[in-house]
Write a protein that holds these residues in place. Structure first.
Motif, PDB file in Angstrom:
ATOM      1  N   ASP A  52      66.187  23.990 -24.469  1.00 12.50           N
ATOM      2  CA  ASP A  52      65.398  24.734 -25.755  1.00 12.50           C
ATOM      3  C   ASP A  52      66.322  25.743 -26.875  1.00 12.50           C
ATOM      4  O   ASP A  52      66.846  25.631 -27.049  1.00 12.50           O
ATOM      5  CB  ASP A  52      65.551  26.351 -23.842  1.00 12.50           C
ATOM      6  N   ARG A  53      65.518  26.824 -27.570  1.00 13.25           N
ATOM      7  CA  ARG A  53      65.756  27.356 -27.978  1.00 13.25           C
ATOM      8  C   ARG A  53      66.666  28.228 -28.371  1.00 13.25           C
ATOM      9  O   ARG A  53      67.247  28.854 -30.263  1.00 13.25           O
ATOM     10  CB  ARG A  53      64.056  28.151 -29.545  1.00 13.25           C
ATOM     11  N   HIS A  54      67.490  28.778 -26.950  1.00 11.18           N
ATOM     12  CA  HIS A  54      68.839  29.327 -27.163  1.00 11.18           C
ATOM     13  C   HIS A  54      69.380  28.634 -26.250  1.00 11.18           C
ATOM     14  O   HIS A  54      70.835  29.109 -26.439  1.00 11.18           O
ATOM     15  CB  HIS A  54      68.654  30.734 -25.779  1.00 11.18           C
ATOM     16  N   GLY A  55      69.103  27.335 -26.733  1.00  9.62           N
ATOM     17  CA  GLY A  55      70.636  26.850 -26.592  1.00  9.62           C
ATOM     18  C   GLY A  55      70.738  25.984 -24.936  1.00  9.62           C
ATOM     19  O   GLY A  55      72.351  25.112 -24.473  1.00  9.62           O
ATOM     20  N   ARG A  56      70.336  26.423 -24.368  1.00  8.69           N
ATOM     21  CA  ARG A  56      70.198  26.209 -22.846  1.00  8.69           C
ATOM     22  C   ARG A  56      69.776  24.708 -22.317  1.00  8.69           C
ATOM     23  O   ARG A  56      68.568  24.546 -22.845  1.00  8.69           O
ATOM     24  CB  ARG A  56      69.537  27.162 -21.989  1.00  8.69           C
ATOM     25  N   VAL A  57      70.729  24.420 -21.821  1.00  5.25           N
ATOM     26  CA  VAL A  57      70.398  22.523 -20.962  1.00  5.25           C
ATOM     27  C   VAL A  57      69.993  22.878 -19.517  1.00  5.25           C
ATOM     28  O   VAL A  57      70.419  23.410 -19.322  1.00  5.25           O
ATOM     29  CB  VAL A  57      71.220  21.548 -21.474  1.00  5.25           C
ATOM     30  N   ALA A  58      68.674  22.015 -19.348  1.00  2.00           N
ATOM     31  CA  ALA A  58      68.581  22.164 -18.286  1.00  2.00           C
ATOM     32  C   ALA A  58      68.756  21.453 -17.581  1.00  2.00           C
ATOM     33  O   ALA A  58      68.268  19.793 -17.575  1.00  2.00           O
ATOM     34  CB  ALA A  58      66.476  22.248 -17.887  1.00  2.00           C
ATOM     35  N   THR A  59      69.577  21.235 -16.794  1.00  2.00           N
ATOM     36  CA  THR A  59      69.886  19.876 -15.462  1.00  2.00           C
ATOM     37  C   THR A  59      69.754  19.555 -13.910  1.00  2.00           C
ATOM     38  O   THR A  59      69.799  19.161 -13.153  1.00  2.00           O
ATOM     39  CB  THR A  59      71.504  20.099 -16.436  1.00  2.00           C
ATOM     40  N   ASP A  60      69.052  20.939 -13.966  1.00  3.24           N
ATOM     41  CA  ASP A  60      68.697  21.197 -12.254  1.00  3.24           C
ATOM     42  C   ASP A  60      66.890  21.503 -11.933  1.00  3.24           C
ATOM     43  O   ASP A  60      66.481  22.443 -12.832  1.00  3.24           O
ATOM     44  CB  ASP A  60      69.036  22.441 -12.083  1.00  3.24           C
ATOM     45  N   LEU A  61      66.227  20.644 -11.648  1.00  3.71           N
ATOM     46  CA  LEU A  61      65.040  20.303 -11.111  1.00  3.71           C
ATOM     47  C   LEU A  61      64.320  20.659  -9.843  1.00  3.71           C
ATOM     48  O   LEU A  61      65.290  20.510  -9.301  1.00  3.71           O
ATOM     49  CB  LEU A  61      64.419  19.158 -11.971  1.00  3.71           C
ATOM     50  N   ARG A  62      63.841  21.517 -10.221  1.00  3.07           N
ATOM     51  CA  ARG A  62      63.552  22.242  -8.796  1.00  3.07           C
ATOM     52  C   ARG A  62      61.489  21.519  -8.611  1.00  3.07           C
ATOM     53  O   ARG A  62      60.846  21.679  -9.932  1.00  3.07           O
ATOM     54  CB  ARG A  62      63.125  23.340  -8.789  1.00  3.07           C
ATOM     55  N   VAL A  63      61.562  21.181  -7.461  1.00  5.47           N
ATOM     56  CA  VAL A  63      60.562  19.836  -7.582  1.00  5.47           C
ATOM     57  C   VAL A  63      59.723  20.833  -6.165  1.00  5.47           C
ATOM     58  O   VAL A  63      60.514  20.340  -4.783  1.00  5.47           O
ATOM     59  CB  VAL A  63      60.357  18.606  -6.892  1.00  5.47           C
ATOM     60  N   SER A  64      58.667  21.503  -6.909  1.00  2.00           N
ATOM     61  CA  SER A  64      57.757  22.098  -5.230  1.00  2.00           C
ATOM     62  C   SER A  64      56.622  20.610  -4.742  1.00  2.00           C
ATOM     63  O   SER A  64      55.805  20.069  -5.455  1.00  2.00           O
ATOM     64  CB  SER A  64      56.706  23.067  -6.194  1.00  2.00           C
ATOM     65  N   LEU A  65      57.228  20.686  -3.642  1.00  2.00           N
ATOM     66  CA  LEU A  65      55.988  19.001  -2.601  1.00  2.00           C
ATOM     67  C   LEU A  65      54.749  19.789  -2.138  1.00  2.00           C
ATOM     68  O   LEU A  65      54.090  18.857  -2.286  1.00  2.00           O
ATOM     69  CB  LEU A  65      56.909  18.805  -1.637  1.00  2.00           C
ATOM     70  N   THR A  66      54.737  21.247  -2.328  1.00  7.59           N
ATOM     71  CA  THR A  66      53.573  21.976  -1.746  1.00  7.59           C
ATOM     72  C   THR A  66      53.481  22.851  -1.930  1.00  7.59           C
ATOM     73  O   THR A  66      54.344  23.316  -1.613  1.00  7.59           O
ATOM     74  CB  THR A  66      53.375  21.558   0.097  1.00  7.59           C
ATOM     75  N   ASP A  67      52.580  23.835  -1.708  1.00 10.56           N
ATOM     76  CA  ASP A  67      52.234  25.377  -1.566  1.00 10.56           C
ATOM     77  C   ASP A  67      51.959  26.113  -0.190  1.00 10.56           C
ATOM     78  O   ASP A  67      51.940  26.754  -0.212  1.00 10.56           O
ATOM     79  CB  ASP A  67      51.027  25.586  -2.528  1.00 10.56           C
ATOM     80  N   ARG A  68      51.664  24.903   0.724  1.00 14.32           N
ATOM     81  CA  ARG A  68      51.456  24.985   2.378  1.00 14.32           C
ATOM     82  C   ARG A  68      52.973  25.785   2.871  1.00 14.32           C
ATOM     83  O   ARG A  68      53.545  24.832   2.337  1.00 14.32           O
ATOM     84  CB  ARG A  68      50.816  24.208   3.244  1.00 14.32           C
ATOM     85  N   CYS A  69      52.480  26.798   4.242  1.00 12.88           N
ATOM     86  CA  CYS A  69      53.472  26.776   4.731  1.00 12.88           C
ATOM     87  C   CYS A  69      53.699  27.453   5.979  1.00 12.88           C
ATOM     88  O   CYS A  69      52.156  27.762   5.654  1.00 12.88           O
ATOM     89  CB  CYS A  69      54.584  27.962   3.814  1.00 12.88           C
ATOM     90  N   ASN A  70      54.626  26.934   6.637  1.00 10.44           N
ATOM     91  CA  ASN A  70      54.165  27.108   8.447  1.00 10.44           C
ATOM     92  C   ASN A  70      54.381  29.515   8.642  1.00 10.44           C
ATOM     93  O   ASN A  70      54.305  29.101  10.297  1.00 10.44           O
ATOM     94  CB  ASN A  70      54.456  25.930   9.441  1.00 10.44           C
ATOM     95  N   LEU A  71      55.259  29.424   7.941  1.00  9.66           N
ATOM     96  CA  LEU A  71      55.098  31.090   8.113  1.00  9.66           C
ATOM     97  C   LEU A  71      54.912  32.275   7.589  1.00  9.66           C
ATOM     98  O   LEU A  71      54.229  31.354   6.439  1.00  9.66           O
ATOM     99  CB  LEU A  71      57.464  31.752   7.796  1.00  9.66           C
ATOM    100  N   ARG A  72      54.691  33.065   7.449  1.00  9.35           N
ATOM    101  CA  ARG A  72      53.705  34.139   6.878  1.00  9.35           C
ATOM    102  C   ARG A  72      54.729  35.308   6.395  1.00  9.35           C
ATOM    103  O   ARG A  72      54.444  36.461   7.186  1.00  9.35           O
ATOM    104  CB  ARG A  72      52.674  34.261   7.796  1.00  9.35           C
ATOM    105  N   CYS A  73      55.470  35.189   5.915  1.00  9.63           N
ATOM    106  CA  CYS A  73      56.406  36.109   5.551  1.00  9.63           C
ATOM    107  C   CYS A  73      56.143  37.966   4.715  1.00  9.63           C
ATOM    108  O   CYS A  73      55.509  37.165   3.610  1.00  9.63           O
ATOM    109  CB  CYS A  73      57.741  35.510   4.895  1.00  9.63           C
ATOM    110  N   THR A  74      56.478  38.295   5.057  1.00 12.02           N
ATOM    111  CA  THR A  74      56.031  39.430   4.684  1.00 12.02           C
ATOM    112  C   THR A  74      55.876  39.849   3.181  1.00 12.02           C
ATOM    113  O   THR A  74      54.574  40.340   3.201  1.00 12.02           O
ATOM    114  CB  THR A  74      56.193  40.736   5.501  1.00 12.02           C
ATOM    115  N   TYR A  75      56.913  39.458   2.767  1.00  9.63           N
ATOM    116  CA  TYR A  75      57.141  39.770   1.114  1.00  9.63           C
ATOM    117  C   TYR A  75      56.559  38.353   0.864  1.00  9.63           C
ATOM    118  O   TYR A  75      57.443  38.846  -0.541  1.00  9.63           O
ATOM    119  CB  TYR A  75      58.920  39.621   1.282  1.00  9.63           C
ATOM    120  N   CYS A  76      55.873  37.714   1.335  1.00  9.11           N
ATOM    121  CA  CYS A  76      55.283  36.466   0.648  1.00  9.11           C
ATOM    122  C   CYS A  76      54.041  36.291   0.361  1.00  9.11           C
ATOM    123  O   CYS A  76      53.978  36.519  -0.897  1.00  9.11           O
ATOM    124  CB  CYS A  76      56.274  35.147   1.032  1.00  9.11           C
TER     125      CYS A  76
END
Length: 330
Positions: free
Chosen positions: A6-30
């Motif tokens: 990025d323009r601030h010199g940070r290099v992204a080497t860690d990729l987070r891949v979401s495979l679904t938006d579904r969840c089998n819990l219903r956490c109150t803070y989520c």
């Protein structure tokens, strides 16, 4: 190789891949008790599309670690095959997963054999009544069994992620740490972030890092870890002199944006250069229109170059992103 800088010199080497938006819990803070309107299947990346985009990140952009997230990644039917294909094509990638642990007891061995290296499991309490109150599901035993199965399968070090909610489990931090220490799990407390679907987050109600540490220090002797944190989000403390540690991820009160090395890919193929970004860059449309790997890589670089210097939570103009955490991935 032209990396994700990025323009601030940070290099992204860690990729987070979401495979679904579904969840089998219903956490109150989520999310609300009734859940959310899930992403239509046709909008979600196919297994082959996920594997291809991860390959672009690894081969063309210098990504070194991939973490599969959700929603809840274990509800994605093709998860084991995705892991196996990515590992076979790019054996040097570090592959991990963040999960609520409900399905780990039956999948941990298959995931390890497919090439997954380790897991982070969300667990905010070891009290059954509190777990049921927080998640709206009586499934604590399944999470405990999943943790044990992951440990037995060699998916370690096993990390446990915990969020403390004021008036619910904010008095249980020492108890949870003792439980994790007994089993050899590495506990990380995470400050609650403004990513709930209900947009009910209030900073003055959040349990802060200082409060978490004060609670732990009432029972344990903590000393700062000597190793530099680098781009890792957790500030580590040795427990009773070590070697065991406990971490605190203070995304709100002690932001580490200046060292961020993460980039995110949503389940519908959008690049997010920050967890709190309000803008996304579409890779899915280009991929489905026949773009080459080189063209996809160039789009990805353009998406990251404009990354903001920080998440801006302390800015009076801050607005939560339109997607909740369950649709972004951690």
């Amino acid at each position: 190789m032209e990396r994700l800088i990025d323009r601030h010199g940070r290099v992204a080497t860690d990729l987070r891949v979401s495979l679904t938006d579904r969840c089998n819990l219903r956490c109150t803070y989520c999310m609300p008790p009734e859940g959310l309107d899930w992403m239509p299947t046709e909008e979600q990346l196919t297994d082959a599309e996920v594997v291809r985009l991860v390959g672009v990140a690894a081969a063309h952009l210098g990504v070194e670690e991939v973490r599969f997230t959700g929603g809840e990644p274990l509800v994605r039917r093709g998860l084991v095959d995705i892991v196996a294909q990515v590992h076979a094509a790019h054996p040097g990638l570090e592959l991990s997963m963040t999960t609520n642990g409900l399905g780990l007891a039956r999948t941990a061995t298959a995931l390890a054999e497919a090439g997954l290296h380790r897991v982070n499991v969300s667990l905010d309490t070891v009290r059954r009544d509190t777990f049921t109150e927080l998640t709206r599901r009586d499934r604590l035993d399944d999470v405990v069994a999943g943790l044990a199965a992951a440990d037995a399968a060699g998916l370690g070090p096993i990390k446990v992620n915990a969020v403390l909610i004021r008036g619910v489990n904010d008095d249980q931090a020492p108890e949870l740490l003792a439980w994790c220490l007994e089993r050899g799990y590495e506990l990380r407390f995470i400050e609650q972030m403004p990513l709930d679907a209900q947009h009910g987050w209030q900073r003055d109600e959040m349990v802060t890092a200082d409060e978490i540490l004060a609670s732990l220090q009432a029972r344990f002797d903590l000393s700062p870890a000597v190793e530099p944190r680098g781009s890792a989000p957790a500030e580590l403390f040795r427990v009773e002199g070590g070697p065991a540690t406990v971490g605190v991820i203070a995304s709100v009160t002690r932001p580490f944006c200046g060292d961020c090395d993460r980039v995110r890919l949503t389940a519908d193929g959008q690049v997010r250069n920050c967890l709190f970004a309000r803008e996304e860059s579409d890779l899915r449309a280009a991929l489905r229109a026949g773009a080459t790997d080189a063209e996809l890589a160039e789009r990805w670089r353009a998406a990251v170059i404009g990354k903001a210097p920080g998440h801006g939570i302390d800015d009076p103009t801050f607005l939560q992103p339109g997607r909740p955490m369950s649709a972004i991935g951690g």
